[in-house]
Design a protein around this motif. Sequence first.
Motif, mmCIF file in Angstrom:
data_model
loop_
_atom_site.group_PDB
_atom_site.id
_atom_site.type_symbol
_atom_site.label_atom_id
_atom_site.label_comp_id
_atom_site.label_asym_id
_atom_site.label_seq_id
_atom_site.Cartn_x
_atom_site.Cartn_y
_atom_site.Cartn_z
ATOM 1 N N PHE A 144 -9.410 12.291 -1.922
ATOM 2 C CA PHE A 144 -10.305 12.556 -0.792
ATOM 3 C C PHE A 144 -11.708 12.044 -1.045
ATOM 4 N N PRO A 145 -11.993 10.810 -1.284
ATOM 5 C CA PRO A 145 -11.049 9.696 -1.367
ATOM 6 C C PRO A 145 -10.557 9.435 -2.793
ATOM 7 N N GLU B 241 -12.151 18.975 -1.273
ATOM 8 C CA GLU B 241 -10.833 18.997 -0.621
ATOM 9 C C GLU B 241 -9.706 19.068 -1.639
ATOM 10 N N ALA B 242 -9.873 18.396 -2.788
ATOM 11 C CA ALA B 242 -8.821 18.406 -3.808
ATOM 12 C C ALA B 242 -8.564 19.826 -4.299
ATOM 13 N N ALA B 243 -9.612 20.583 -4.596
ATOM 14 C CA ALA B 243 -9.444 21.962 -5.071
ATOM 15 C C ALA B 243 -8.866 22.848 -3.974
ATOM 16 N N ALA B 244 -9.324 22.674 -2.743
ATOM 17 C CA ALA B 244 -8.809 23.493 -1.636
ATOM 18 C C ALA B 244 -7.301 23.274 -1.459
ATOM 19 N N LEU C 200 -13.231 19.279 -11.221
ATOM 20 C CA LEU C 200 -12.533 19.504 -9.954
ATOM 21 C C LEU C 200 -11.418 20.547 -10.088
ATOM 22 N N LEU C 201 -10.786 20.592 -11.258
ATOM 23 C CA LEU C 201 -9.700 21.555 -11.480
ATOM 24 C C LEU C 201 -10.214 22.970 -11.771
#
Length: 162
Positions: free
Chosen positions: A83-84, A92-95, A134-135
């Motif tokens: 994302f991207p 967005e990746a975590a959500a 991000l994680l």
Amino acid sequence: SPAPFPASCRRTPEMHPRVCLHQVAFAAEGTPAFIGFCREARIPWMTLATPHLLDPGGLDEALTALTLGGPRVMTLNHPFALFPDIEHDTGEAAARLNRAIDAATALSASQIYILTGGRGTLDWEQAAARLTDLLAPCRPRADQAGVRLLIENANHPVFEGD
């Protein structure tokens, strides 16, 4: 309607108890068709793909298909920072990973393997540090749910935009 399966697959004797089939083998089919194939072929374990499960109604379809018995979900496959990419993700990746953790819990899957996504202009060390950041918000949820997070480094042109 799913394509017919070869007769050899429909009349398979019991599979080895450690056989696990990945939904990528059914990329064009929905999750219920994949679960049905695994049931018919007596495949005991499956890896389901979150792009299907996180679609509206996708998890409910999978849970309904699993009520008929048969295969169990061992792993979810989850494309992560798309994302991207890892460099520019805005949360967005975590959500989406938190939604995948909830899906894994609902499906009794013990693990999620994450495809990292592209790294943008970051070098390997920078991308690894960014991925860790991000994680981080997802780890407590995964730990509480008993879901292991596994990483597959996907440094592939499909993720790099080449």
